[in-house]
Design an enzyme around this catalytic site. Structure first.
Site, PDB file in Angstrom:
ATOM      1  N   TYR A 208     -77.678  18.328  74.752  1.00 13.47           N
ATOM      2  CA  TYR A 208     -79.074  18.043  75.072  1.00 13.47           C
ATOM      3  C   TYR A 208     -79.507  18.853  76.288  1.00 13.47           C
ATOM      4  O   TYR A 208     -78.680  19.275  77.106  1.00 13.47           O
ATOM      5  CB  TYR A 208     -79.322  16.550  75.297  1.00 13.47           C
ATOM      6  CG  TYR A 208     -78.735  15.951  76.555  1.00 13.47           C
ATOM      7  CD1 TYR A 208     -79.508  15.744  77.698  1.00 13.47           C
ATOM      8  CD2 TYR A 208     -77.406  15.545  76.594  1.00 13.47           C
ATOM      9  CE1 TYR A 208     -78.981  15.162  78.834  1.00 13.47           C
ATOM     10  CE2 TYR A 208     -76.862  14.961  77.729  1.00 13.47           C
ATOM     11  CZ  TYR A 208     -77.658  14.777  78.849  1.00 13.47           C
ATOM     12  OH  TYR A 208     -77.121  14.208  79.974  1.00 13.47           O
TER      13      TYR A 208
ATOM     14  N   TRP B 239     -79.555  18.075  70.335  1.00 14.93           N
ATOM     15  CA  TRP B 239     -78.909  18.656  69.163  1.00 14.93           C
ATOM     16  C   TRP B 239     -77.604  17.878  68.985  1.00 14.93           C
ATOM     17  O   TRP B 239     -76.592  18.186  69.613  1.00 14.93           O
ATOM     18  CB  TRP B 239     -78.616  20.135  69.387  1.00 14.93           C
ATOM     19  CG  TRP B 239     -79.829  20.981  69.590  1.00 14.93           C
ATOM     20  CD1 TRP B 239     -80.502  21.693  68.642  1.00 14.93           C
ATOM     21  CD2 TRP B 239     -80.523  21.222  70.827  1.00 14.93           C
ATOM     22  NE1 TRP B 239     -81.572  22.360  69.210  1.00 14.93           N
ATOM     23  CE2 TRP B 239     -81.613  22.084  70.546  1.00 14.93           C
ATOM     24  CE3 TRP B 239     -80.342  20.790  72.148  1.00 14.93           C
ATOM     25  CZ2 TRP B 239     -82.495  22.520  71.528  1.00 14.93           C
ATOM     26  CZ3 TRP B 239     -81.221  21.221  73.127  1.00 14.93           C
ATOM     27  CH2 TRP B 239     -82.285  22.078  72.812  1.00 14.93           C
TER      28      TRP B 239
ATOM     29  N   LYS C   6     -85.855  -5.281  83.687  1.00 12.81           N
ATOM     30  CA  LYS C   6     -86.417  -4.394  84.700  1.00 12.81           C
ATOM     31  C   LYS C   6     -87.895  -4.158  84.381  1.00 12.81           C
ATOM     32  O   LYS C   6     -88.245  -3.873  83.231  1.00 12.81           O
ATOM     33  CB  LYS C   6     -85.642  -3.080  84.734  1.00 12.81           C
ATOM     34  CG  LYS C   6     -84.246  -3.198  85.342  1.00 12.81           C
ATOM     35  CD  LYS C   6     -83.375  -2.006  85.021  1.00 12.81           C
ATOM     36  CE  LYS C   6     -82.894  -2.057  83.588  1.00 12.81           C
ATOM     37  NZ  LYS C   6     -82.027  -0.919  83.233  1.00 12.81           N
TER      38      LYS C   6
ATOM     39  N   GLY D 137     -91.993  -2.651  85.159  1.00 12.12           N
ATOM     40  CA  GLY D 137     -92.625  -1.359  85.382  1.00 12.12           C
ATOM     41  C   GLY D 137     -92.761  -1.016  86.841  1.00 12.12           C
ATOM     42  O   GLY D 137     -92.846   0.153  87.220  1.00 12.12           O
TER      43      GLY D 137
ATOM     44  N   ASP E 211     -78.848   3.505  84.159  1.00 17.96           N
ATOM     45  CA  ASP E 211     -77.396   3.513  83.958  1.00 17.96           C
ATOM     46  C   ASP E 211     -76.667   3.069  85.223  1.00 17.96           C
ATOM     47  O   ASP E 211     -75.689   2.311  85.167  1.00 17.96           O
ATOM     48  CB  ASP E 211     -76.927   4.913  83.565  1.00 17.96           C
ATOM     49  CG  ASP E 211     -77.676   5.475  82.372  1.00 17.96           C
ATOM     50  OD1 ASP E 211     -78.166   4.682  81.556  1.00 17.96           O
ATOM     51  OD2 ASP E 211     -77.766   6.709  82.258  1.00 17.96           O
TER      52      ASP E 211
END
Length: 305
Positions: free
Chosen positions: A83, A98, A220, A222, A254
């Protein structure tokens, strides 16, 4: 405490000024695994790679970060996915992928799959994301969900991150069904309004909270905040202001997941764990790329009491 993190790591190309590209490796669950390992967790990555030199580089890099690789299948003639990231002046990113023929696509239909899934019962926590689910066909998702349910029945906890990429799903109805099954198979759900509003555009914050029926939920928002729900009790947790300049939001979610799960596995209450998640994410967004330099890792002591 041992953690199994299931997902895909890809070759990452990052566009730089002047049209140059830099190459590294990344993927949502892999990013979380790196931060978990840096925080001191024992984590194994569960995936499939090829037998090529780039896959060899990935394995070496993960081991250097302290991530266990004994659950990585190596498939002859296959390659990792690829990517590219573009990042605008505000730090927001755009991805190009990809990956349709990447090695991990076959993870759930290999002769070794049964033994790999059986091994998950030896862990204390299994972590996966919606992107993990999108890697497999319907039969592969069925097989993985069944393994998660079996592990939960054996006392293993399951954490599901709603990290959602619409391009990974042929239609939203299929994604909604997969999400519902994942919610039902999980002890902890790490969600975001950004992810879920695409799937449930008519739902506000309260409706999204009601839709997820896990015992433990972090949503989470905005704004720089989250709502933590534990056994039906909701608490809003504000993030501390980011003191640096935001340059790249890649891996904010993450890293939040890593700090939250690490804190919970080490006895912290959910609100304290969410504060730790916000703190680590606030550091990560001030550095380019998904994985910040080790020297830039913040001191997390005292944040989870």
């Amino acid at each position: 405490m041992r953690i199994a993190s299931i997902g895909e790591c890809m070759i990452e190309l990052r566009q730089m000024p002047g049209g140059h590209l830099t190459r590294s490796f990344g993927g949502d669950t892999l990013n979380t695994s790196v931060y978990l390992a840096r925080l001191g967790a024992s984590v194994d990555y569960v995936t499939a790679l090829g037998d090529d030199p780039l896959s060899d580089e990935m394995i070496a890099g993960w081991r250097d970060e302290g991530i266990g690789t004994e659950r990585v299948l190596r498939l002859q003639g296959k390659l990792p996915g690829l990517y590219m990231i573009e990042t605008n002046a505000a730090g927001e990113r755009r991805f190009y992928h990809w990956r349709d023929a990447s090695a991990v696509r076959g993870l759930m239909n290999r002769p070794e799959t049964e033994a790999l899934l059986a091994a998950l019962a030896r862990y204390d926590l299994i972590y996966l994301s919606a992107i993990t689910l999108s890697l497999f066909d319907a039969a592969g998702r069925d097989r993985l969900i069944a393994a998660l349910q079996h592990c939960r029945a054996s006392g293993v906890r399951v954490a599901f991150d709603t990290n959602f990429r619409a391009r990974g799903w042929p239609d939203l109805d299929l994604a909604r069904k997969a999400f519902a099954r994942a919610f039902a198979a999980s002890d902890i759900v790490l969600a975001s309004v950004e992810d879920l509003s695409v799937l449930y555009p008519d739902d506000g914050e309260d409706a999204l909270l009601d839709r997820i029926y896990a015992d433990e939920l972090v949503l989470k928002l905005g704004t720089p905040a989250s709502v933590v729900c534990m056994n039906g009790k909701a608490t809003r947790v504000e993030a501390q202001p980011v003191t640096g300049t935001v340059v790249d939001t890649t891996a904010a979610g993450d890293s939040f997941a890593a700090a939250y799960l690490h804190a919970r596995l080490n006895g912290s209450e959910p609100v304290a764990a969410a504060k730790a998640g916000h703190y680590l994410a606030g550091t990560v967004v001030c550095h380019p790329g998904a994985i910040i330099p080790r020297a830039a890792m913040p001191d997390m002591r005292g944040l989870t009491s």
